[in-house]
Design a protein around this motif. Structure first.
Motif, PDB file in Angstrom:
ATOM      1  N   LEU A  91      57.873 -39.201 -59.962  1.00 15.24           N
ATOM      2  CA  LEU A  91      58.952 -39.252 -58.982  1.00 15.24           C
ATOM      3  C   LEU A  91      58.850 -40.530 -58.150  1.00 15.24           C
ATOM      4  O   LEU A  91      59.851 -41.203 -57.898  1.00 15.24           O
ATOM      5  N   GLN A 136      58.026 -39.889 -49.031  1.00 11.72           N
ATOM      6  CA  GLN A 136      58.868 -38.784 -49.479  1.00 11.72           C
ATOM      7  C   GLN A 136      59.465 -38.080 -48.267  1.00 11.72           C
ATOM      8  O   GLN A 136      58.769 -37.810 -47.298  1.00 11.72           O
ATOM      9  N   GLY A 195      61.802 -35.197 -48.710  1.00  9.49           N
ATOM     10  CA  GLY A 195      61.909 -33.786 -49.027  1.00  9.49           C
ATOM     11  C   GLY A 195      62.788 -33.626 -50.241  1.00  9.49           C
ATOM     12  O   GLY A 195      63.169 -34.606 -50.886  1.00  9.49           O
ATOM     13  N   SER A 196      63.108 -32.395 -50.559  1.00  9.36           N
ATOM     14  CA  SER A 196      63.981 -32.172 -51.702  1.00  9.36           C
ATOM     15  C   SER A 196      65.082 -31.197 -51.331  1.00  9.36           C
ATOM     16  O   SER A 196      64.891 -30.318 -50.500  1.00  9.36           O
ATOM     17  N   TYR A 231      55.720 -41.998 -32.374  1.00 10.24           N
ATOM     18  CA  TYR A 231      54.252 -41.982 -32.347  1.00 10.24           C
ATOM     19  C   TYR A 231      53.606 -42.722 -33.516  1.00 10.24           C
ATOM     20  O   TYR A 231      52.430 -42.530 -33.783  1.00 10.24           O
ATOM     21  N   ASP A 266      46.220 -51.875 -29.060  1.00  7.30           N
ATOM     22  CA  ASP A 266      45.114 -50.917 -29.093  1.00  7.30           C
ATOM     23  C   ASP A 266      45.043 -50.172 -30.419  1.00  7.30           C
ATOM     24  O   ASP A 266      43.990 -49.682 -30.810  1.00  7.30           O
ATOM     25  N   ALA A 267      46.172 -50.055 -31.089  1.00  5.72           N
ATOM     26  CA  ALA A 267      46.201 -49.252 -32.309  1.00  5.72           C
ATOM     27  C   ALA A 267      45.583 -49.974 -33.503  1.00  5.72           C
ATOM     28  O   ALA A 267      45.370 -49.377 -34.551  1.00  5.72           O
ATOM     29  N   VAL A 318      49.112 -44.279 -36.453  1.00  5.12           N
ATOM     30  CA  VAL A 318      49.537 -43.115 -35.681  1.00  5.12           C
ATOM     31  C   VAL A 318      48.961 -43.233 -34.285  1.00  5.12           C
ATOM     32  O   VAL A 318      47.751 -43.417 -34.116  1.00  5.12           O
ATOM     33  N   PRO A 333      48.038 -41.856 -30.426  1.00  7.10           N
ATOM     34  CA  PRO A 333      47.548 -40.542 -29.971  1.00  7.10           C
ATOM     35  C   PRO A 333      48.578 -39.762 -29.154  1.00  7.10           C
ATOM     36  O   PRO A 333      48.487 -38.561 -29.055  1.00  7.10           O
ATOM     37  N   ARG A 334      49.515 -40.435 -28.573  1.00  5.14           N
ATOM     38  CA  ARG A 334      50.560 -39.721 -27.831  1.00  5.14           C
ATOM     39  C   ARG A 334      51.915 -40.265 -28.242  1.00  5.14           C
ATOM     40  O   ARG A 334      52.025 -41.377 -28.741  1.00  5.14           O
ATOM     41  N   THR A 335      52.947 -39.502 -27.976  1.00  9.00           N
ATOM     42  CA  THR A 335      54.286 -40.022 -28.204  1.00  9.00           C
ATOM     43  C   THR A 335      54.685 -40.884 -27.016  1.00  9.00           C
ATOM     44  O   THR A 335      54.103 -40.775 -25.940  1.00  9.00           O
ATOM     45  N   SER A 384      56.027 -39.101 -23.313  1.00  7.93           N
ATOM     46  CA  SER A 384      55.828 -37.685 -23.597  1.00  7.93           C
ATOM     47  C   SER A 384      56.277 -36.825 -22.421  1.00  7.93           C
ATOM     48  O   SER A 384      56.750 -35.717 -22.601  1.00  7.93           O
ATOM     49  N   GLN A 431      59.228 -33.901 -22.705  1.00  2.00           N
ATOM     50  CA  GLN A 431      58.997 -32.515 -22.329  1.00  2.00           C
ATOM     51  C   GLN A 431      60.075 -32.005 -21.381  1.00  2.00           C
ATOM     52  O   GLN A 431      60.617 -30.934 -21.558  1.00  2.00           O
ATOM     53  N   LYS A 441      63.488 -30.853 -22.364  1.00  3.39           N
ATOM     54  CA  LYS A 441      63.564 -29.647 -23.198  1.00  3.39           C
ATOM     55  C   LYS A 441      64.422 -28.559 -22.570  1.00  3.39           C
ATOM     56  O   LYS A 441      64.960 -27.708 -23.243  1.00  3.39           O
TER      57      LYS A 441
END
Lengths: 250, 250
Positions: A68, A89, A91-92, A164, A204-205, A235, A237-239, A242, A246, A249
């Motif tokens: 695939l 990927q 999804g399908s 993130y 830092d990443a 990746v 460590p935080r979005t 954040s 929140q 929401k």
DNA sequence: ATAATAGTGTCTCTCAGACACTATTAA
DNA sequence: TTAATAGTGTCTGAGAGACACTATTAT
């Protein structure tokens, strides 16, 4: 990988086999807009959705596609000529009704590519029959099959992960500067970001390596960077934001 | 969703159609261990991997399965009898070589279910030919097809998402207490967590609703909770121990 | 010198973790 | 009263955002 002619075998399943396709959602940032590559379906009556815009893709060719992933890379290469995109990927999607030709399952990938090279003004550099279309506009069009739903899922996944991860780096040609990268983040997410926090986070990443200064049109030259590992995104460590995420929401 | 007999149609694709299957990675926590439901492949010579352990799954039945998701639900129901599990698509694996019977693509779902009800001791309550197997042990077995790779991906996805979502709540029968939920997190992640931080995080995320106190074997009774929305998991703004996760990167 | 852009320093606020504390129940 | 478990309060440290600051370049 030479495909041999399938030898005679006993039937392995009593069920009718579904149709199997691979589609690729190819994103780039062009003219400070997040765009997606769409293709026009052939304008002939026997096509399921003649003349409509659709995601690039098509049937698996079991003779040439080893997997695939290879199939997605092939389609991406055919449309953009690119060899080393970020490809993941998504999804399908499969059901009895999504394709009028029969029970059909599609494997969807999403790719991030740098914008096409252009002579002077950024414009029609897409292959014939295809076009880079701004995402919000693409979502408003009546795409073929369930491609509107698939595109919406891809955009959601992209925006979600951009909060993130270092994904937007794959939307830029290398080497790029941190201000360019920040601008790309802002374009994808549709909101401004703080320069200081942004730079701290990126550096830092540890996913970038310096590649010498790059002069812009005006002002001080900026350090250029390349991605250390093009196989995977960093990746964080935080979005981003954040706290605000929140609180919205409610 | 009555399936009609496929009427005669012109061939829609010149390509041979691949085999299409759906597999489900079904997790639960039983005896303080993360376990996965595996089935034994029939021990007959014409089966691709006779007698081996495999993920539950099989060919799409275009006559009865309206969609991939329905197919996964059907297989889950056939194996566990459960109607309302947490079910999420994991991805798809397809290549010319993963199944000796031909080019085959499988759509993999992963499900989180509460442990099976038991009379006295937790033990063999799995359907015949299948068993709940501790994940590390399952990964050590030589599973059929590429199911070891798929299982590894599922475990990685589960552990990854558990760091910042409420997924483990779907591994418990309702109502459950916060200490039970914390124990489930600890089982899945394999490390202890701080009680105070854990409780703050769960209650702040607003995904639980109180369901009256539940007495345990000893000590003070604990408040029981139910999941507010079983369709989706809550997402926390930060991962657990983001600091340590960062520092172990070196 | 000025405009324009790149890059840094510092303050604050929030939140996760550490850990000691209180509360409730059964024997 | 004690053991066992449930649940809370308080302190601290790390990091993200806000924002003012300095640095470098072209005109």
């Amino acid at each position: 990988m030479a495909a041999k002619k399938p030898a005679r075998r006993p039937p392995v399943s009593a069920f009718e086999r579904p149709l199997v396709t691979v589609d690729v959602v190819i994103f780039t940032v062009l003219d400070d807009q997040l765009k997606v590559l769409l293709v026009r379906r052939p304008d002939v009556a026997l096509d399921p959705h003649p003349g409509r815009w659709a995601l690039p893709g098509g049937f698996i060719n079991v003779e040439v596609d080893a997997s695939l992933h290879h199939c997605a890379l092939r389609k991406l290469r055919e449309k953009t000529g690119l060899q080393t995109p970020y490809l993941e990927q998504l999804g399908s999607w499969g059901s009895a009704t999504r394709d009028p030709r029969g029970w059909c399952a599609t494997h969807v990938y999403f790719a991030l590519v740098p914008p096409p090279e252009v002579g002077e003004k950024t414009a029609e550099t897409a292959p014939p029959g295809s076009a880079w279309i701004e995402v919000a506009m693409a979502l408003r069009k009546r795409l073929a099959f369930d491609h509107a739903e698939i595109l919406a899922a891809a955009v959601e996944r992209l925006r979600g992960k951009v909060e993130y991860t270092s994904l937007p780096a794959f939307l830029l040609p290398e080497p790029f500067t941190l201000p360019q990268l920040q601008r790309t983040y802002e374009t994808v997410l549709g909101r401004p970001m703080d320069k200081s926090a942004f730079r701290k986070r990126m550096l830092d990443a540890q996913f970038l390596t310096e590649a010498g200064p790059i002069a812009g049109d005006a002002g001080r030259a900026a350090m250029g960077y390349r991605i250390l590992d093009r196989e995977r995104a960093a990746v964080f460590p935080r979005t981003f934001r954040s706290v605000e995420v929140q609180s919205t929401k409610d």
